[in-house]
Design an enzyme around this catalytic site. Structure first.
Site, PDB file in Angstrom:
ATOM      1  N   SER A 142       0.845  -1.194   0.000  1.00 57.07           N
ATOM      2  CA  SER A 142       0.000   0.000   0.000  1.00 57.07           C
ATOM      3  C   SER A 142       0.877   1.240   0.000  1.00 57.07           C
ATOM      4  CB  SER A 142      -0.892   0.025   1.251  1.00 57.07           C
ATOM      5  OG  SER A 142      -1.584   1.262   1.340  1.00 57.07           O
ATOM      6  N   TYR A 156      -1.723  -0.580  10.284  1.00 51.51           N
ATOM      7  CA  TYR A 156      -1.897  -1.103   8.917  1.00 51.51           C
ATOM      8  C   TYR A 156      -0.736  -0.645   8.026  1.00 51.51           C
ATOM      9  CZ  TYR A 156      -3.881  -1.191   4.155  1.00 51.51           C
ATOM     10  OH  TYR A 156      -4.090  -1.386   2.806  1.00 51.51           O
TER      11      TYR A 156
HETATM   12  P1  NAP Z   1     -11.577  -5.548   0.433  1.00 54.00           P
HETATM   13  O1  NAP Z   1     -12.594  -5.307  -0.626  1.00 54.00           O
HETATM   14  O2  NAP Z   1     -11.929  -5.275   1.847  1.00 54.00           O
HETATM   15  O3  NAP Z   1     -11.031  -7.022   0.271  1.00 54.00           O
HETATM   16  C1  NAP Z   1     -10.219  -7.608   1.235  1.00 54.00           C
HETATM   17  C2  NAP Z   1     -10.132  -9.086   0.918  1.00 54.00           C
HETATM   18  O4  NAP Z   1      -9.265  -9.713   1.871  1.00 54.00           O
HETATM   19  C3  NAP Z   1     -11.475  -9.784   1.010  1.00 54.00           C
HETATM   20  O5  NAP Z   1     -11.556 -10.696  -0.033  1.00 54.00           O
HETATM   21  C4  NAP Z   1     -11.404 -10.533   2.335  1.00 54.00           C
HETATM   22  O6  NAP Z   1     -12.169 -11.730   2.354  1.00 54.00           O
HETATM   23  C5  NAP Z   1      -9.923 -10.853   2.406  1.00 54.00           C
HETATM   24  N1  NAP Z   1      -9.487 -11.101   3.757  1.00 54.00           N
HETATM   25  C6  NAP Z   1      -9.506 -10.256   4.804  1.00 54.00           C
HETATM   26  N2  NAP Z   1      -9.032 -10.862   5.906  1.00 54.00           N
HETATM   27  C7  NAP Z   1      -8.711 -12.123   5.535  1.00 54.00           C
HETATM   28  C8  NAP Z   1      -8.188 -13.251   6.198  1.00 54.00           C
HETATM   29  N3  NAP Z   1      -7.910 -13.226   7.516  1.00 54.00           N
HETATM   30  N4  NAP Z   1      -7.986 -14.390   5.496  1.00 54.00           N
HETATM   31  C9  NAP Z   1      -8.297 -14.444   4.190  1.00 54.00           C
HETATM   32  N5  NAP Z   1      -8.790 -13.415   3.496  1.00 54.00           N
HETATM   33  C10 NAP Z   1      -9.007 -12.269   4.167  1.00 54.00           C
HETATM   34  O7  NAP Z   1     -10.285  -4.662   0.182  1.00 54.00           O
HETATM   35  P2  NAP Z   1      -9.349  -4.321  -1.073  1.00 54.00           P
HETATM   36  O8  NAP Z   1      -9.216  -2.868  -1.071  1.00 54.00           O
HETATM   37  O9  NAP Z   1      -9.743  -5.034  -2.304  1.00 54.00           O
HETATM   38  O10 NAP Z   1      -7.978  -4.902  -0.488  1.00 54.00           O
HETATM   39  C11 NAP Z   1      -7.160  -5.824  -1.168  1.00 54.00           C
HETATM   40  C12 NAP Z   1      -5.715  -5.526  -0.802  1.00 54.00           C
HETATM   41  O11 NAP Z   1      -5.378  -4.212  -1.276  1.00 54.00           O
HETATM   42  C13 NAP Z   1      -5.440  -5.515   0.700  1.00 54.00           C
HETATM   43  O12 NAP Z   1      -4.203  -6.133   0.967  1.00 54.00           O
HETATM   44  C14 NAP Z   1      -5.363  -4.026   1.019  1.00 54.00           C
HETATM   45  O13 NAP Z   1      -4.579  -3.772   2.154  1.00 54.00           O
HETATM   46  C15 NAP Z   1      -4.744  -3.499  -0.261  1.00 54.00           C
HETATM   47  N6  NAP Z   1      -4.906  -2.061  -0.488  1.00 54.00           N
HETATM   48  C16 NAP Z   1      -6.145  -1.516  -0.677  1.00 54.00           C
HETATM   49  C17 NAP Z   1      -6.251  -0.157  -0.896  1.00 54.00           C
HETATM   50  C18 NAP Z   1      -7.575   0.520  -1.108  1.00 54.00           C
HETATM   51  O14 NAP Z   1      -7.641   1.769  -1.064  1.00 54.00           O
HETATM   52  N7  NAP Z   1      -8.644  -0.204  -1.337  1.00 54.00           N
HETATM   53  C19 NAP Z   1      -5.106   0.639  -0.919  1.00 54.00           C
HETATM   54  C20 NAP Z   1      -3.876   0.065  -0.726  1.00 54.00           C
HETATM   55  C21 NAP Z   1      -3.786  -1.295  -0.519  1.00 54.00           C
HETATM   56  P3  NAP Z   1     -13.704 -11.713   2.925  1.00 54.00           P
HETATM   57  O15 NAP Z   1     -14.422 -10.623   2.194  1.00 54.00           O
HETATM   58  O16 NAP Z   1     -14.239 -13.080   2.597  1.00 54.00           O
HETATM   59  O17 NAP Z   1     -13.601 -11.456   4.399  1.00 54.00           O
END
Ligand code: NAP
Length: 247
Positions: A142, A156
């Protein structure tokens, strides 16, 4: 036989976008999810409707036994060639002075230990030193690792700092074994993760601070992930690619 790609947290957001694109690029996709089986089934159905191959497996990446089982189930698809360590979480916005050990343990267990465990399973399967055919890993870090996320989630951000260092170290460790390891560092992306931090509208609040004046879409991150996995990125390892609209 299609090359197999594992994407953790593939049921929604950046993970689901990656799973869809990977299937279109010719991978057989194993997507994991923690709790949202309905979302995972919908992504799998969509991929199959498009003629692709996908399965969904429930696994908490913070639990070693579940990670082992996840990769064993993926073995049924064929030889693993790619891993996207995408599963990640954050806790409600708080200052460091308010964070207890239980919260810190949860964040680091999922974001850091989960990524290590999945990478371990992938390296065991892909390393040419262990009889594998090589492959590629992309860790989803991130921009927070650079920015620190003060007043929101320094925990985080620090976990993503660990992912950056993990990416650099593992990349060097397995570079001579046919495995490339890179990371993407998304900025603010339109997904559900912001709601879990207690502010569903966070992207719109902070977008004025992004040089491009907008949040990103999950597909814009997925495109970069697919490039890093592909042979087009054949001399790229240990890189941290910012996908953050200039922020
Ligand atoms: P999201 O829509 O909240 O998706 C998160 C995913 O991680 C979901 O599929 C969730 O599964 C899974 N997850 C969470 N805890 C878990 C666990 N203990 N074991 C297995 N799976 C787990 O968020 P996203 O934004 O797409 O995030 C994806 C990645 O991008 C993350 O690593 C996040 O830190 C990174 N990121 C996001 C942003 C942003 O602005 N969105 C920015 C920088 C980095 P369930 O739904 O089944 O719980």
């Amino acid at each position: 036989m299609k090359p197999v790609l594992m994407v953790t947290g593939g049921n929604r957001g950046i993970g689901a976008a990656t799973a869809r694109l990977a299937a279109m690029a010719g991978y057989a996709v194993c997507l994991s999810y923690r709790s949202h089986a309905d979302e995972a089934a919908a992504v799998v159905a969509e991929i199959r409707m498009g003629g692709g191959e996908a399965v969904a497996v429930a696994a908490d990446v913070a639990l070693e036994c579940e990670v082992s089982r996840l990769f064993e189930q993926a073995d049924a698809l064929g030889p693993l060639r790619a891993l996207v360590n995408n599963a990640g979480m954050l806790e409600p916005q708080a200052r460091v002075a308010e964070m207890d050990a239980a919260r810190l343990t949860r964040v680091f267990a999922v974001n850091v230990i989960g990524s290590f465990l999945c990478a371990r399973e992938a390296v065991r399967r892909m390393s040419t030193r262990q009889g594998g055919a090589g492959g590629a890993i992309v860790n989803v870090s991130s921009a927070a690792s650079r920015l620190g996320s003060p007043g929101e989630y320094v925990d985080y951000a620090a976990s993503k700092g660990a992912i950056d260092t993990f990416t650099i170290g593992l990349a060097k460790e397995v570079a001579a074994e046919g495995i490339r390891v890179n990371a993407v560092r998304p900025g603010v992306i339109h997904t559900a993760i912001h709601a879990s931090g207690g502010e569903p509208g966070r992207v719109d609040r902070v977008k004025a601070g992004v040089p491009m004046q907008r949040g990103g879409q999950p597909e814009e991150v997925a495109q970069a992930i697919l490039w890093l996995l592909s042979d087009a990125a054949s001399y790229c390892t240990g890189s941290l690619l910012d996908i953050s609209g200039g922020r």
